[in-house]
Design a protein around this motif. Structure first.
Motif, mmCIF file in Angstrom:
data_model
loop_
_atom_site.group_PDB
_atom_site.id
_atom_site.type_symbol
_atom_site.label_atom_id
_atom_site.label_comp_id
_atom_site.label_asym_id
_atom_site.label_seq_id
_atom_site.Cartn_x
_atom_site.Cartn_y
_atom_site.Cartn_z
ATOM 1 N N GLN A 91 0.815 -1.204 0.000
ATOM 2 C CA GLN A 91 0.000 0.000 0.000
ATOM 3 C C GLN A 91 0.854 1.261 0.000
ATOM 4 O OE1 GLN A 91 -3.262 0.250 -0.403
ATOM 5 N NE2 GLN A 91 -2.967 2.454 -0.493
ATOM 6 N N VAL A 92 1.940 1.263 0.770
ATOM 7 C CA VAL A 92 2.851 2.409 0.756
ATOM 8 C C VAL A 92 3.452 2.589 -0.631
ATOM 9 C CG1 VAL A 92 5.038 3.299 1.661
ATOM 10 C CG2 VAL A 92 3.351 2.313 3.219
ATOM 11 N N GLN A 93 3.808 1.474 -1.289
ATOM 12 C CA GLN A 93 4.326 1.565 -2.655
ATOM 13 C C GLN A 93 3.285 2.176 -3.594
ATOM 14 O OE1 GLN A 93 5.502 -2.604 -3.265
ATOM 15 N NE2 GLN A 93 7.609 -1.905 -3.435
ATOM 16 N N VAL A 94 2.013 1.756 -3.447
ATOM 17 C CA VAL A 94 0.947 2.302 -4.289
ATOM 18 C C VAL A 94 0.806 3.796 -4.076
ATOM 19 C CG1 VAL A 94 -1.543 2.280 -4.702
ATOM 20 C CG2 VAL A 94 -0.319 0.129 -4.446
ATOM 21 N N GLU A 95 0.868 4.241 -2.805
ATOM 22 C CA GLU A 95 0.720 5.660 -2.521
ATOM 23 C C GLU A 95 1.885 6.461 -3.095
ATOM 24 O OE1 GLU A 95 -1.949 6.809 -1.492
ATOM 25 O OE2 GLU A 95 -2.875 4.945 -0.851
ATOM 26 N N VAL A 96 3.099 5.895 -3.033
ATOM 27 C CA VAL A 96 4.266 6.584 -3.579
ATOM 28 C C VAL A 96 4.144 6.733 -5.085
ATOM 29 C CG1 VAL A 96 6.755 6.398 -3.961
ATOM 30 C CG2 VAL A 96 5.796 5.933 -1.698
ATOM 31 N N VAL A 97 3.612 5.696 -5.759
ATOM 32 C CA VAL A 97 3.447 5.746 -7.212
ATOM 33 C C VAL A 97 2.249 6.606 -7.594
ATOM 34 C CG1 VAL A 97 2.939 4.345 -9.255
ATOM 35 C CG2 VAL A 97 4.560 3.522 -7.553
ATOM 36 N N ARG A 98 1.208 6.626 -6.739
ATOM 37 C CA ARG A 98 -0.030 7.299 -7.075
ATOM 38 C C ARG A 98 0.160 8.806 -7.285
ATOM 39 N NH1 ARG A 98 -4.945 5.501 -5.451
ATOM 40 N NH2 ARG A 98 -3.985 4.434 -3.682
ATOM 41 N N LEU A 99 0.906 9.454 -6.407
ATOM 42 C CA LEU A 99 1.018 10.912 -6.450
ATOM 43 C C LEU A 99 1.634 11.425 -7.754
ATOM 44 C CD1 LEU A 99 2.025 11.641 -2.745
ATOM 45 C CD2 LEU A 99 -0.247 11.690 -3.791
ATOM 46 N N PRO A 100 2.802 10.913 -8.200
ATOM 47 C CA PRO A 100 3.325 11.386 -9.485
ATOM 48 C C PRO A 100 2.450 10.994 -10.674
ATOM 49 C CG PRO A 100 4.683 9.601 -8.630
ATOM 50 C CD PRO A 100 3.765 10.006 -7.530
ATOM 51 N N MET A 101 1.789 9.829 -10.606
ATOM 52 C CA MET A 101 0.922 9.420 -11.711
ATOM 53 C C MET A 101 -0.283 10.341 -11.834
ATOM 54 S SD MET A 101 0.878 5.249 -11.741
ATOM 55 C CE MET A 101 -0.195 5.254 -13.173
ATOM 56 N N LEU A 102 -0.856 10.754 -10.698
ATOM 57 C CA LEU A 102 -1.984 11.679 -10.748
ATOM 58 C C LEU A 102 -1.558 13.034 -11.297
ATOM 59 C CD1 LEU A 102 -3.825 10.949 -7.372
ATOM 60 C CD2 LEU A 102 -4.530 10.292 -9.666
ATOM 61 N N SER A 103 -0.322 13.442 -10.977
ATOM 62 C CA SER A 103 0.164 14.729 -11.467
ATOM 63 C C SER A 103 0.419 14.699 -12.970
ATOM 64 C CB SER A 103 1.450 15.112 -10.726
ATOM 65 O OG SER A 103 1.219 15.221 -9.339
ATOM 66 N N VAL A 104 0.918 13.550 -13.479
ATOM 67 C CA VAL A 104 1.288 13.464 -14.890
ATOM 68 C C VAL A 104 0.109 13.024 -15.759
ATOM 69 C CG1 VAL A 104 2.799 12.299 -16.539
ATOM 70 C CG2 VAL A 104 3.690 13.009 -14.316
ATOM 71 N N LEU A 105 -0.601 11.969 -15.334
ATOM 72 C CA LEU A 105 -1.647 11.377 -16.158
ATOM 73 C C LEU A 105 -3.043 11.859 -15.820
ATOM 74 C CD1 LEU A 105 -0.362 7.691 -16.248
ATOM 75 C CD2 LEU A 105 0.049 9.517 -17.899
#
Length: 240
Positions: free
Chosen positions: A180-194
């Motif tokens: 879940q921590v990995q998902v949250e770390v990936v989620r933030l830049p993905m939301l900003s870019v995509l």
């Protein structure tokens, strides 16, 4: 299967909470999956956008609060009998904090539906949920989620060294919190870019995480013991 030994040992109340949290969280996929082409009005789409963060964040908090509360009870059981009420105090705090932030967000700057013109010729538009101060509210909510996941990881680490059958849940909870921590770390830049194109997949991963890692193995083991009781089970030894 709640009366079977495997499920009863795993504290069915908290397994139900994990299922409920996953169900609430996955509802955010439904509210993000429609636009005017499905016959929804702007008012209905505004309501769906407003409810989306409620479903997502409340579902995640319920799931991880159930995980670390369950492990906290196992940890304290070595010293004294711990009932669910005092053990759920941190979970109650996280829930209250989440509701407070979401209420302020909904009152001040809720998510609303908008359709943006991308180009005029040929006409191309893009529909999305938008909030003017998204990260002012989403940032603290993500911080609450990461803290809840960190507490789950900590209690799973502590309970992994205790003897007894219930402590075996520590490995599954540790995996769930780590992923879940990995998902949250990936989620933030993905939301900003995509933007919104990345949200549904990330919500789905978060929604099924607790089910696949914690609940499903218990159900599978209970079903095997009920319908194939003579099956030899391999013993796995893990050192955390």
């Amino acid at each position: 299967l709640r009366k079977d030994y495997v499920i009863a040992r795993a504290q069915p109340f908290f397994l139900r909470l994990i299922c409920v949290g996953s169900l609430i969280m996955s509802t955010a996929i439904f509210t993000l999956s429609w636009d005017e082409g499905a016959g929804w009005t702007d008012r209905q789409l505004d309501l769906a956008c407003t409810l989306t963060p409620w479903f997502f964040f409340v579902g995640q908090i319920v799931t991880f609060s159930a995980l670390f509360t369950k492990l906290w009870r196992v940890l304290n059981a070595e010293r004294s009998a711990t009932c669910a009420v005092p053990a759920s105090a941190p979970a109650t705090f996280f829930m209250a904090l989440t509701f407070l932030i979401l209420t302020v967000w909904t009152a001040i700057d809720p998510w609303t539906w908008e359709r943006v013109d991308i180009r005029d010729v040929p006409i191309e538009t893009f529909g999305r949920c938008r909030s003017s101060h998204l990260w002012a509210f989403a940032g603290p909510l993500f911080a609450v989620l990461v803290t809840a996941a960190a507490m789950t990881f900590y209690f799973s680490w502590k309970t992994a060294y205790l003897p007894g059958e219930e402590a075996k849940d520590a490995g599954a909870a540790m995996h769930a919190s780590y992923v879940q921590v990995q998902v949250e770390v990936v989620r933030l830049p993905m939301l900003s870019v995509l933007g919104t194109s990345s949200r549904l997949g990330l919500i789905w991963i978060s929604g099924v995480l607790g089910m696949l890692v914690v609940v499903y193995p218990k159900l599978a083991s209970a079903l095997l013991q009920r319908y194939r009781p003579n099956r030899k089970q391999r013993v796995k030894i893990r050192a955390w």
